[in-house]
Design a protein around this motif. Structure first.
Motif, PDB file in Angstrom:
ATOM      1  N   HIS A 233       1.113  -0.906  -0.075  1.00 51.54           N
ATOM      2  CA  HIS A 233       0.357   0.056  -0.114  1.00 51.54           C
ATOM      3  C   HIS A 233       1.030   0.977   0.246  1.00 51.54           C
ATOM      4  O   HIS A 233       2.314   1.745   0.872  1.00 51.54           O
ATOM      5  CB  HIS A 233      -0.599  -0.098   1.265  1.00 51.54           C
TER       6      HIS A 233
ATOM      7  N   GLY B 240      -2.817   4.646   3.312  1.00 49.49           N
ATOM      8  CA  GLY B 240      -3.750   3.639   2.228  1.00 49.49           C
ATOM      9  C   GLY B 240      -3.565   4.831   1.078  1.00 49.49           C
ATOM     10  O   GLY B 240      -5.117   3.589   0.060  1.00 49.49           O
TER      11      GLY B 240
ATOM     12  N   THR C 150      -5.026   6.058  -2.781  1.00 50.97           N
ATOM     13  CA  THR C 150      -5.361   5.694  -4.534  1.00 50.97           C
ATOM     14  C   THR C 150      -5.434   6.568  -4.905  1.00 50.97           C
ATOM     15  O   THR C 150      -5.536   7.845  -4.364  1.00 50.97           O
ATOM     16  CB  THR C 150      -5.981   4.319  -4.106  1.00 50.97           C
TER      17      THR C 150
END
Lengths: 448, 448
Positions: free
Chosen positions: A274, A278, A280
């Motif tokens: 990751h 975390g 994205t």
């Protein structure tokens, strides 16, 4: 530009020979090797274009090669450097670092991607322009320094001292590259950086660790001090630091949203499950380009060999870098850090500045930006990926933004160019596209 | 004991020649040099006393030299080692480390203070006893190992395996020394230790620090984990750790109160203005001897050379030692630490045990303690300074307390003996006093 392109094609072999000549000449600033000889090569190449060339001395360093040529309403500044990184480790090179070789369409040599290839491609583009389209339609000013790989210690004072001489409407920064998906990239700026050491001191020599009961341990002092700087969610806690970090503008957020972000490929390359927090997608990219960092680059205390040695260290050291987004300035960071530590009882922790660079960025609507985008569209046949900011740092600010000159970075590299590493290379195809891009940029920028 | 003392005096020159012979023989366990030859010298010297000697093999290490001699109600165990530390750095020695020399009343050679001087002084004391007072009045068992300087990796299993053979009423531990004020010291025990590494891991290789925005940094993980282990007042915060630390008994506090503590001299030697928590006097001494420690002995991550390198490290490491007071056992510490880290979300931090030793102590009223004190009073003409516990650690527990054998440590060193360092030495006067002390101890312990 058809004649221009035909000329480049017709002279391809000689252009590559010239590049070999540049790359055969070592010019390692860290070791003081070959800088004068390299400077003479660059000077001669510039004079061949009819440029007026001056070797401008700096204190205790290789001279800045300043050149002017062409005339017109607009002035374009070209920034490059003629020094290179040391070639070590030599045993990982498939051919000699200063013995240029072509294999499978790639040109291998130390410095070809950083920065001799870009430097020469620009001069060859000027030659092709003059040979096919006539007089240059704008004034070009070249600033080629010889100590970029040593942190450009004199560039800021040089730029400040010669502000009038350097005046220009736009700057083409040293280098750039295609991305992993073969898209050309254009960057409008970069982050700043403040690199420093924290040093803690204890007894006057290392002691037997049985004395740790009563003798203070600088390694603990350092750990306690460090732990106040950033929390486990990666928030920088230095008092007041984040107040100075500029958020991206709406226009910049739009540019971010348009950037293809190969996050899965990146995580696989890095071997991590990751990203931090975390994150994205756009959130990760936004953090990457628009959040500052506080990074432990090095830690050292006591015994670090194999097995055990029961020592109570008398010194401990951390190397930190802070990558700085706009409005966060290097000196400010040192001051905030000093105050932060003092306030928490860590006046004993020494803060030792090593080097600092400002962040810099060009407005997305600057003529040089528009010209670079349309030139890229024309040469590469696709939209370039435009980065409002790069995550890395460089000596861009004093030569460009501080003088009111917007800069764009574009160049002949690719993701496998191995900058600063063994088997540094550029692809021949990218090299010739790079020449054509500079030709287009000259034409479009002059006309804009 | 007058005849004993006269004999020692009459044979002084030969005794010193024997010590030279011992010290001329290198026996460096770290480098596997000369251990067999040294073992043969020790064996021969023991056989000259009429001892029954066995070289008892251990796995992949130099043999334990076990010897018995004498008979009587009491059994005295002598523990010493015949290996030495490497002599490096050689250029700091004023004469060769294995070329014993006497200068200004001091005998210089690697190993003379640690531990060949004590070993031989004990054998020479036995010779003098036999030659002047007749048969030994007690049984003596010698355990001389050859890998103490490598952490005694086989002593615990050796002791456990040979518990019956080793049974004794008291043990004279390897070494000891006079203090800064020329007072003889006797120590009744020592701290244990758990030495381990914490290792944090990140990406699969070091990365450019511009990626610190999104790629986790193991150096930060390590700092955050470490900062949970101890607070700025030097309190160890590992869950449950301090619950296991035994406080000194009232009797031990009395012993502490009787120890002269040269605190100002110590602080000046160390170059520190204050001890931890600003402690002074008995409180500082109590902390020193009766509090466990959690010490960062080493820290390493990323770039640690000169100047700046903007690297995002992919590993970070801390070496920690915990000095353990009674009831805190090495394995327990590893378990508590693991649980502590897991509970705080640091399951990613690896705990790598390096080596552990138990603490050990003899009851102050054990016959060997009483005999050592009266022997010291007789030989040195003053009260010895009795340490209930030493702040340092050693392989005492498995050979003594675990077998129900109380041990005392006393020997021929002085504060300038340079143990493990260049110019290791003992003073000749201390050496001969040490021989007389062992003679007295044999007599007093047998009679007690």
């Amino acid at each position: 530009m058809n004649r221009f392109n035909a000329y480049v094609e017709a002279n391809a072999e000689r252009f590559i020979e010239e590049l070999k000549e540049f790359c055969r000449q070592p010019s390692i600033v860290a070791q003081g090797i070959g800088l004068e000889e390299m400077g003479q090569l660059v000077r001669a190449r510039l004079e061949k274009l009819g440029a007026e060339v001056r070797l401008m001395p700096v204190d205790d360093g290789p001279p800045v090669i300043y050149a002017e040529l062409g005339r017109g309403q607009r002035t374009l500044l070209l920034y490059n450097h003629y020094d290179v990184q040391p070639p070590d480790p030599l045993d990982l090179w498939d051919s000699g670092p200063f013995d240029p070789r072509i294999r499978e369409g790639k040109f291998y040599a130390r410095g070809v991607a950083d920065n001799k290839g870009d430097l020469l491609a620009r001069l060859q583009a000027i030659e092709a322009y003059q040979a096919t389209l006539g007089e240059l339609p704008l004034k070009i000013k070249c600033v080629f320094e010889g100590e970029e790989e040593a942190g450009s210690p004199h560039l800021a004072s040089f730029a400040a001292e010669h502000a009038e001489l350097l005046a220009a409407d736009g700057c083409l920064w040293e280098t750039g590259h295609k991305d992993e998906s073969e898209r050309p990239t254009i960057a409008l700026g970069l982050k700043g950086i403040m690199y420093l050491e924290l040093r803690a001191h204890g007894a006057k020599s290392d002691l037997h660790s049985s004395l740790a009961t009563i003798v203070p341990n600088p390694a603990w002092r350092l750990v306690w001090a460090l732990s106040t700087l950033k929390d486990e969610d990666d928030n920088i806690l230095v008092d007041g630091f984040m107040d100075h970090a500029a958020e991206p503008t709406a226009a910049e957020m739009e540019m971010l949203a348009a950037i293809p972000f190969e996050e899965e490929k990146m995580r696989a390359n890095f071997g991590i499950p990751h990203f931090i927090r975390g994150l994205t997608g756009l959130e990760a990219l936004k953090k990457h380009l628009y959040e500052p960092t506080c990074t432990i680059c090095g830690l050292k205390a006591g015994y670090i060999g194999e097995g055990g040695k029961t020592v109570l260290p008398n010194t401990a050291m951390a190397k930190l870098d802070f990558r700085l987004v706009p409005n966060l300035e290097p000196d400010l960071v040192v001051n905030l850090l000093r105050q932060h530590l003092d306030k928490r009882g860590f006046s004993d922790i020494e803060v030792v500045p090593i080097s600092g660079l400002h962040s810099a960025k060009a407005p997305p609507d600057a003529p040089i930006v528009k010209a670079a985008i349309v030139a890229a569209q024309a040469v590469y046949g696709q939209e370039p990926v435009v980065y409002p900011l790069m995550a890395s740092s460089g000596p861009m600010y004093p030569l460009t933004q501080a003088l009111g000159i917007p800069a764009v970075a574009a160049g002949v590299g690719h993701p496998g160019s191995n900058l600063h590493a063994p088997n540094e290379n550029v692809r021949l195809e990218d090299y010739f596209q790079g020449i054509r891009f500079v030709g287009e940029l000259i034409r479009r920028f002059a006309a804009s």
